[in-house]
Design a protein around this motif. Structure first.
Motif, short mmCIF file in Angstrom:
data_model
loop_
_atom_site.label_atom_id
_atom_site.label_comp_id
_atom_site.label_asym_id
_atom_site.label_seq_id
_atom_site.Cartn_x
_atom_site.Cartn_y
_atom_site.Cartn_z
N THR A 1 3.07 11.79 7.25
CA THR A 1 2.92 11.76 5.79
C THR A 1 3.38 10.44 5.18
O THR A 1 3.36 10.29 3.97
N THR B 1 3.54 6.47 4.08
CA THR B 1 2.67 5.37 3.65
C THR B 1 3.20 4.10 4.30
O THR B 1 4.21 4.11 4.99
N ARG C 1 8.36 5.29 9.70
CA ARG C 1 7.66 4.12 9.14
C ARG C 1 7.85 2.90 10.05
O ARG C 1 6.89 2.21 10.38
N ASN D 1 0.83 -1.20 0.00
CA ASN D 1 0.00 0.00 0.00
C ASN D 1 0.87 1.26 0.00
O ASN D 1 1.51 1.59 0.99
N SER D 2 0.85 1.94 -1.12
CA SER D 2 1.67 3.15 -1.27
C SER D 2 0.81 4.42 -1.33
O SER D 2 1.31 5.47 -1.71
N THR D 3 -0.46 4.31 -0.97
CA THR D 3 -1.34 5.48 -1.04
C THR D 3 -1.91 5.91 0.31
O THR D 3 -2.05 7.10 0.56
N ASN D 4 -2.24 4.96 1.17
CA ASN D 4 -2.84 5.34 2.45
C ASN D 4 -1.83 6.04 3.34
O ASN D 4 -0.70 5.58 3.50
N LYS D 5 -2.27 7.15 3.93
CA LYS D 5 -1.47 7.94 4.86
C LYS D 5 -2.33 8.23 6.08
O LYS D 5 -3.54 8.07 6.03
N LYS E 1 4.05 1.27 2.46
CA LYS E 1 5.08 0.71 1.58
C LYS E 1 6.43 1.35 1.86
O LYS E 1 6.55 2.56 2.04
#
Length: 188
Positions: A85, A87, A102, A58-62, A89
């Motif tokens: 900010t 994600t 992260r 998942n590279s879009t959910n923040k 991924k």
């Protein structure tokens, strides 16, 4: 883990500790990315849920903005420095702070419901980004953005163990005995 077991250390935590070390360029017998992804997978496995690979991709959910339904002044909007900010991924090209945010955010999720450990991670790293309290009743002893750093000694310790408490406050704390004084390992 069964409902009666006490989890002393979630196995995913070991991967996240190693991922943090690798991000700091220490020899952890793996890359920061591999160890981070193994930590997420282990967390899913430990909790008995599936979907770790899709989650890691998942590279879009923040982190989402928050709108307070009772007081818009308490809302945290898009673009606020209080809102993370990152994600899920992994971003191999990210800097150390992005990698730490992260790793520690996923570690914080994985160690739930161990609130003491989660609080210690937050104090040690300043991650994950959490919203500050909107009304700070500390009289200025606790920084609203840094939040509570430690629990003061209770009155019973001052009554029953005054010499040792006063010695600890003067030699170990490096500050007043209140919730705003950072401990020696509390670096952020």
């Amino acid at each position: 883990a069964s409902g009666d077991d006490v989890v002393w250390m979630n196995p995913a935590e070991a991967y996240f500790l190693r991922a943090e070390g690798a991000a700091r360029e220490w020899n952890m017998n793996g890359t920061d990315q591999d160890l981070y992804e193994s930590g997420v997978r282990m967390s899913f496995e430990f909790l008995g849920v599936s979907g770790a690979d899709a989650y890691l991709a998942n590279s879009t959910n923040k982190p989402a903005p928050y709108t307070d339904p009772a007081n818009n002044g308490n809302s945290i909007g898009e673009g606020s420095s209080l809102l993370g900010t990152i994600t899920i991924k992994w971003n191999a090209g990210g800097g150390l702070e992005e990698k730490l945010e992260r790793i520690i955010t996923q570690k914080w999720i994985a160690i739930y419901p161990d609130g003491q450990e989660a609080w210690s991670e937050f104090r040690r790293t300043a991650y994950p980004k959490v919203f500050p309290v909107m009304i700070n009743n500390s009289g200025g002893t606790i920084n609203t953005n840094k939040q509570v750093r430690r629990i003061p000694y209770p009155a019973s310790e001052y009554r029953n163990n005054a010499n040792n408490v006063n010695n600890a406050v003067s030699t170990l704390l490096g500050g007043a005995d209140n919730g705003g004084t950072q401990l020696w390992w509390d670096k952020k």
